[in-house]
Design a protein around this motif. Structure first.
Motif, PDB file in Angstrom:
ATOM      1  N   VAL A   1       0.798  -1.081   0.192  1.00 12.40           N
ATOM      2  CA  VAL A   1      -0.045   0.113  -0.006  1.00 12.40           C
ATOM      3  C   VAL A   1       0.744   1.413   0.045  1.00 12.40           C
ATOM      4  O   VAL A   1       0.674   2.056  -0.569  1.00 12.40           O
ATOM      5  CB  VAL A   1      -0.846   0.093   1.167  1.00 12.40           C
ATOM      6  N   ASN A   2       2.089   1.267   0.409  1.00 11.18           N
ATOM      7  CA  ASN A   2       2.855   2.386   0.562  1.00 11.18           C
ATOM      8  C   ASN A   2       3.739   2.533  -0.575  1.00 11.18           C
ATOM      9  O   ASN A   2       4.770   3.296  -0.381  1.00 11.18           O
ATOM     10  CB  ASN A   2       3.382   2.432   1.627  1.00 11.18           C
TER      11      ASN A   2
ATOM     12  N   TYR B   1      -3.796  -3.272   2.804  1.00 13.36           N
ATOM     13  CA  TYR B   1      -2.919  -2.401   3.532  1.00 13.36           C
ATOM     14  C   TYR B   1      -1.727  -2.908   4.056  1.00 13.36           C
ATOM     15  O   TYR B   1      -1.075  -2.080   5.007  1.00 13.36           O
ATOM     16  CB  TYR B   1      -3.958  -2.058   4.887  1.00 13.36           C
ATOM     17  N   SER B   2      -1.276  -3.977   3.872  1.00 12.34           N
ATOM     18  CA  SER B   2       0.094  -4.517   4.333  1.00 12.34           C
ATOM     19  C   SER B   2       1.073  -3.435   3.983  1.00 12.34           C
ATOM     20  O   SER B   2       1.068  -2.922   2.543  1.00 12.34           O
ATOM     21  CB  SER B   2       0.280  -5.787   3.685  1.00 12.34           C
TER      22      SER B   2
ATOM     23  N   ASN C   1     -11.511  -0.503   6.733  1.00  8.00           N
ATOM     24  CA  ASN C   1     -11.218  -1.143   5.648  1.00  8.00           C
ATOM     25  C   ASN C   1     -10.475  -2.576   5.659  1.00  8.00           C
ATOM     26  O   ASN C   1     -10.397  -3.290   4.739  1.00  8.00           O
ATOM     27  CB  ASN C   1     -10.508  -0.224   4.654  1.00  8.00           C
ATOM     28  N   PHE C   2      -9.852  -2.610   6.807  1.00  6.26           N
ATOM     29  CA  PHE C   2      -9.328  -3.933   7.124  1.00  6.26           C
ATOM     30  C   PHE C   2     -10.177  -5.299   6.958  1.00  6.26           C
ATOM     31  O   PHE C   2     -11.296  -5.204   7.647  1.00  6.26           O
ATOM     32  CB  PHE C   2      -8.437  -3.843   8.174  1.00  6.26           C
TER      33      PHE C   2
ATOM     34  N   THR D   1      -8.270   9.474   8.893  1.00 10.84           N
ATOM     35  CA  THR D   1      -8.286   8.557   7.963  1.00 10.84           C
ATOM     36  C   THR D   1      -7.918   9.188   6.620  1.00 10.84           C
ATOM     37  O   THR D   1      -7.315   8.443   5.574  1.00 10.84           O
ATOM     38  CB  THR D   1      -9.489   7.922   7.575  1.00 10.84           C
TER      39      THR D   1
ATOM     40  N   ARG E   1      -8.465   3.618   0.445  1.00  8.12           N
ATOM     41  CA  ARG E   1      -7.781   2.397   0.057  1.00  8.12           C
ATOM     42  C   ARG E   1      -6.168   2.594   0.128  1.00  8.12           C
ATOM     43  O   ARG E   1      -5.407   1.708   0.382  1.00  8.12           O
ATOM     44  CB  ARG E   1      -8.182   1.760  -1.331  1.00  8.12           C
TER      45      ARG E   1
ATOM     46  N   ARG F   1      -3.112   4.626   1.644  1.00  4.32           N
ATOM     47  CA  ARG F   1      -2.779   4.999   2.826  1.00  4.32           C
ATOM     48  C   ARG F   1      -1.244   4.896   2.732  1.00  4.32           C
ATOM     49  O   ARG F   1      -0.723   4.265   3.214  1.00  4.32           O
ATOM     50  CB  ARG F   1      -3.286   4.308   4.062  1.00  4.32           C
TER      51      ARG F   1
END
Length: 451
Positions: free
Chosen positions: A4-5, A42-43, A103-104, A242, A291, A293
């Motif tokens: 996600v990052n 989100y990992s 959202n998790f 958020t 979605r 982040r």
């Protein structure tokens, strides 16, 4: 596919989205090679990604939520926490842990050391501690049900299994009566906080690398059991949190982020001073955030005495990077992780743990990576235990994982991984390295299984 990052990516062989558990079982029997399960995406570490050419399994179609019964509820793994809360509206029940983001996916947070304030249960902070049963599809396509009566050790390890034991298709979750919060904010000096860290147990602490003050966010159960609406500012605060990371990455330089964060916290402190604590409906947490982040998170846990020593040294380290590299993190988040004997790993059985998380909104900045590496060395020197869910790739070593699970737990978990997944289909390169597990085996060259 990337995290996600944006830090890690893998060229996957394909993605499969089953419509049912039966379809998933059939697919597992017909395919070969490694498989990793997609949750809410989100990992932030590469542990979520398969080896190059492996499969990503998307469970978003498995999102059935049964009506609650006898204080428990069955939830399929693809449902999100927000969807679970919406299903519980009007029932008077809630999960024990309701974090900020909704959202998790339930499958993801029921198999990782996902924790938050232990306000409702009062005894633990891990979402997965309230999971009392798992349904799994194993590497050979068979179904397997785990509960405390028949598989107590498997149940314990599934709470922090990182997807290494099987594909969680649904969980049975313990519920609690819904309880309003009151939330207050105050500023205290760093010196006063370090004199008695235990005085702020069960609170969120915001520590800023360029200030000697700490903002304390204190949650408490509301004395009136009747439910009502959240105060307007509290509701807005939850929603803003958020979206703040995306805004900061796009518009705010790293050196200005702490000032913006302090200003926002200052508004909440002033509101508390003028009118007292604010009301917060628990379902107004877990707001649907974006979605994407773009966060960098580097979380280590310490006993109280080690925490007293390491926090000033961390602040000095941030000051050094701010002076030399013109870079600093957004803030340092601190909260307590209560003693918890139910989950394997990440539980503070020995003593109360203080969790120290360096939060930055510019995850791709090489200066952030340099700070994380220096912070990991400092944390390790003070006996810190890391969070495997955060930015693990650059900073974690094999001995860190042993420290999390303990010598006995580490050996037993590795043995269970070998027994439940002998071909290593659920292993990623990062998890294989950290848990000293062999990588996926080519099925055509694997020895025949007995029994």
């Amino acid at each position: 596919m990337q995290t996600v990052n944006g830090r890690h990516a893998a060229a996957v062989g394909g993605t499969f989205t089953p419509d049912s558990v039966d379809e998933l079982q059939s697919w597992m029997r017909q395919t070969q090679g490694p498989v990793r399960v997609v949750g809410g995406m989100y990992s932030v570490s590469s542990g979520a990604l398969p080896p190059p050419g492996g499969w990503l399994l998307d469970l978003r179609c498995l999102r059935c939520i049964d009506p609650p019964k006898d204080g428990h509820i069955r939830v399929e793994a693809g449902a999100t926490l927000r969807e679970l809360l919406d299903a519980l509206r009007g029932t008077g029940l809630q999960p024990g842990i309701v974090p900020l983001l909704g959202n998790f996916s339930i499958g993801a947070i029921s198999g990782t050391p996902f924790y938050d304030l232990a306000l409702v249960s009062g005894t633990h902070a891990h979402f997965s501690t309230d999971v009392v049963g798992y349904s799994l599809v194993l590497a050979d396509g068979s179904r397997h049900v785990v509960d405390a009566t028949h598989h107590p050790e498997q149940l314990s390890f599934l709470r922090t299994h990182q997807g290494l034991l099987g594909i969680v298709t649904d969980v049975r979750l313990r519920l609690y009566p819904t309880q309003m919060h009151t939330v207050s904010f105050e500023k205290i000096s760093l010196e006063d906080h370090l004199a008695d860290p235990g005085a702020h147990g069960g609170c969120y602490l915001y520590v800023f690398s360029d200030s000697d003050q700490v903002v304390v966010e204190r949650h408490a159960r509301h004395s009136d059991a009747a439910l009502g609406a959240s105060d307007l500012l509290m509701h807005a605060y939850q929603r803003l949190a958020t979206r703040l990371d995306s805004f900061c990455q796009r518009w705010v330089s790293p050196l200005w982020v702490p000032r913006l964060q302090r200003a926002l916290q200052g508004i909440a402190v002033l509101r508390t001073q003028l009118w007292g604590a604010m009301r917060l409906h628990p379902f107004d947490r877990a707001q649907l955030g974006p979605r994407v982040r773009p966060l960098a998170l580097c979380d280590w846990q310490f006993d109280v005495e080690s925490y007293r020593r390491v926090l000033p040294e961390l602040l000095a380290l941030c000051a050094e990077h701010r002076e030399n590299d013109r870079y600093c993190p957004g803030f340092i988040s601190v909260y307590t992780v209560p003693q918890n004997a139910l989950g394997a790993g990440y539980s503070s059985r020995e003593a109360l743990q203080m969790s120290v998380d360096v939060v930055a909104y510019h995850p791709d900045d090489p200066r952030q990576l340099a700070l994380e590496t220096a912070w990991a060395a400092l944390a390790r020197a003070h006996g810190g235990r890391p969070s495997l869910n955060k930015n693990a790739d650059a900073v974690l070593e094999r001995d860190d994982i042993k420290h999390i699970y303990g010598a006995v737990g580490d050996a037993r978990f590795r043995a269970l991984c070998q027994a439940m997944d002998p071909l290593g289909r659920f292993r990623s390169p990062l998890l294989s390295r950290l848990f000293a597990l062999p990588g996926p085996v080519d099925r055509s060259k694997a020895p025949a299984r007995l029994g």
